[in-house]
Each structure stands twice: as C-alpha cells, then as structure tokens.
Scaffold this motif. Structure first.
Motif, short mmCIF file in Angstrom:
data_model
loop_
_atom_site.label_atom_id
_atom_site.label_comp_id
_atom_site.label_asym_id
_atom_site.label_seq_id
_atom_site.Cartn_x
_atom_site.Cartn_y
_atom_site.Cartn_z
N GLU A 235 62.92 60.81 62.91
CA GLU A 235 63.44 60.30 64.18
C GLU A 235 63.79 61.38 65.20
OE1 GLU A 235 65.76 56.91 64.50
OE2 GLU A 235 65.45 56.20 62.45
N VAL A 236 64.23 62.55 64.76
CA VAL A 236 64.59 63.59 65.73
C VAL A 236 63.40 63.99 66.60
CG1 VAL A 236 65.50 65.92 66.05
CG2 VAL A 236 66.53 64.40 64.34
N PRO A 237 62.19 64.21 66.05
CA PRO A 237 61.06 64.54 66.91
C PRO A 237 60.74 63.45 67.93
CG PRO A 237 60.58 65.17 64.66
CD PRO A 237 61.85 64.35 64.62
N TYR B 44 68.19 71.83 54.97
CA TYR B 44 68.48 72.31 56.32
C TYR B 44 67.23 72.12 57.18
CZ TYR B 44 71.78 74.71 53.24
OH TYR B 44 72.70 74.99 52.27
N ALA B 45 67.43 71.72 58.42
CA ALA B 45 66.30 71.56 59.35
C ALA B 45 66.69 72.10 60.71
CB ALA B 45 65.90 70.08 59.46
N THR B 46 65.73 72.72 61.36
CA THR B 46 65.90 73.27 62.70
C THR B 46 64.92 72.60 63.65
OG1 THR B 46 66.50 75.42 61.75
CG2 THR B 46 65.94 75.37 64.10
N PHE B 47 65.46 72.06 64.74
CA PHE B 47 64.65 71.42 65.76
C PHE B 47 64.85 72.15 67.09
CE2 PHE B 47 65.87 68.23 62.65
CZ PHE B 47 64.68 67.59 62.35
N ARG B 48 63.85 72.09 67.94
CA ARG B 48 63.92 72.73 69.25
C ARG B 48 63.65 71.68 70.33
NH1 ARG B 48 66.03 77.64 69.92
NH2 ARG B 48 64.86 78.29 68.07
N ARG B 49 64.53 71.62 71.32
CA ARG B 49 64.37 70.65 72.41
C ARG B 49 63.14 70.99 73.23
NH1 ARG B 49 63.64 66.73 75.13
NH2 ARG B 49 65.09 65.80 76.64
N LEU B 50 62.27 70.01 73.41
CA LEU B 50 61.03 70.22 74.16
C LEU B 50 61.30 70.30 75.65
CD1 LEU B 50 58.74 67.73 72.22
CD2 LEU B 50 58.81 70.23 72.01
#
Length: 240
Positions: free
Chosen positions: A197-199, A234-240
């Motif tokens: 869901e985060v993507p 652990y997960a790392t996401f980057r705001r597009l």
C-alpha cells in the motif's frame, strides 16, 4: 510581520467532520515523577495550532514556528516510550523532531527521557498524528518514522492500520519530494501490507529486509519481539 498575507487554507488537507480513533489513550496510573513531567514540561514542547480545539478551521501552520527556524522537520508517528526519538534527536541536532503519540503514558516516558538527555530539538503532540498532518503545508516533512505500530492482527481490523490509504494519503501530501519514510515491524503481515500500500500512496520502495538502518535505535517493542521469537523487518520508502 503585519504585512504578511493570511495563511492559504488550500494548503491544508481537508479534515472529516468526525473521525474514529482506535487504541489506548491511558494505561496504568502515572508515577508522581511522570505527572510532574506532564505538568511542567509538556506545555513548552507542545506545538500550537494542531488540535481541533485550537484550530477549528484547520488553518495551515508555519513549519518554522515549530522550532523557530527553517530546519528540516522529521516526524515520528507513535513514538511509544520515546527511545528512538530521543536518541535520533541527540544524533541529529540540526533536524527538528516532532512526535505524535496519543498514549499519555508514553508521552510521560518520553518527557522523562528528554529531560535526562537534555535535547532541545523536539516537539511533542500528545494526540493523533492525523491532526498534525491536517495542518502541515504540503511538502513540509523531510523524513518520517513508523516504528512498531499497533499491528491490529485481526483481519477485520486491518483497515485501522496506519499503512492504509486514509493515513498514507495525508502523510504523502505532507512529505517533500525525495523525503524518506521508514517502517519497522515484527509482524510479517503488517510489512506485507506496507509493501503493497505505501507505493500506491506515492512512494518508491528503496529497501526491505531484516537489516536495520545504520542509525537504527532499538525500541522496547523490538526487544520484546526478539524475546518472544518474532523477526523484525525494516523497509525504506522514498516520496516520489
């Protein structure tokens, strides 16, 4: 200052007239010292203009008002006992940390840690993180942390998890392009949902696995998970 234009209400996210809150606000009876932290320290650390009572029109706040300058703002969503937040604030004095936590016992624990550590780059909102996201201008946040959130393990309660569109949409709006969003959990199904869901909310997945970040500070919830045989992820996401 008198010549400044009024705040642009269009920069704030629309807030529903009525919003459910799930979870605890109070736990065991506070110790005398913890009551003292709340009465003596919270007022100076609590940001103004976030609660519905203070800001019924949901007028956007000026991020610079949180720390008196234009430093990058990092948000911790549900800081628990505050171990991670205080350690990170000490490590990164150039950033301004704002933590949101509705559980008043956790707020009291955090205040005690702030006093002991002597850090001054923290702001504490003892309430729902969505209240803050309502009034932050778009792109105000440079980093956000979601560490060991309430797992809501029953399937019918999965919609209460933070990693759903109702929560992630406002978070994505408040985060600057390129801002980092970290998620840590010991619940495999929670991470599965986050990765799905985060993507969709406007983030790119950068990394996911059992290896924590180089500056990770283990929390009491992680230590409990390890004692009980659960594997942190652990997960790392980057705001597009």
């Amino acid at each position: 200052m008198d010549d400044l234009p009024p705040p642009d209400k269009s920069l704030a996210a629309p807030r529903p007239e009525w919003r459910n809150f799930y979870g605890r606000r109070f736990g065991h009876t506070l110790r005398a010292a913890q009551k003292g932290y709340l009465s003596d320290d919270l007022g100076a650390l609590r940001p103004a203009g976030i609660s519905q009572a203070e800001n019924p029109g949901r007028v956007p706040i000026d991020p610079a008002s949180l720390f008196g300058d234009d430093r990058p703002i990092w948000l911790e969503i549900g800081f628990g006992g505050g171990e991670h937040m205080v350690a990170m604030a000490a490590r990164y004095p150039g950033a301004g940390f704002i933590g949101c936590e509705p559980y008043i016992n956790g707020v009291a624990m955090l205040l005690g840690k702030i006093r002991a550590a002597g850090v001054g780059n923290l702001s504490v909102y003892p309430g729902d993180a969505r209240d803050l996201l309502d009034v932050l201008p778009a792109g105000a946040l440079q980093k956000a942390f979601l560490n060991y959130p309430d797992p809501w393990p029953k399937r019918r309660h999965h919609r209460r998890r933070f990693v759903t569109a109702d929560h992630l949409g406002p978070l994505a709006r408040a985060m600057a392009p390129g801002a980092e969003f970290r998620v840590a959990t010991d619940i495999a199904d929670y991470m599965r949902q986050a990765l799905g869901e985060v993507p969709q909310a406007g983030f790119a997945l950068e990394a996911a696995g059992a290896e924590p970040w180089h500056d990770w500070v283990s929390t009491r919830y992680e230590q409990k998970a390890l004692r009980e045989g659960r594997v942190p992820q652990y997960a790392t996401f980057r705001r597009l």
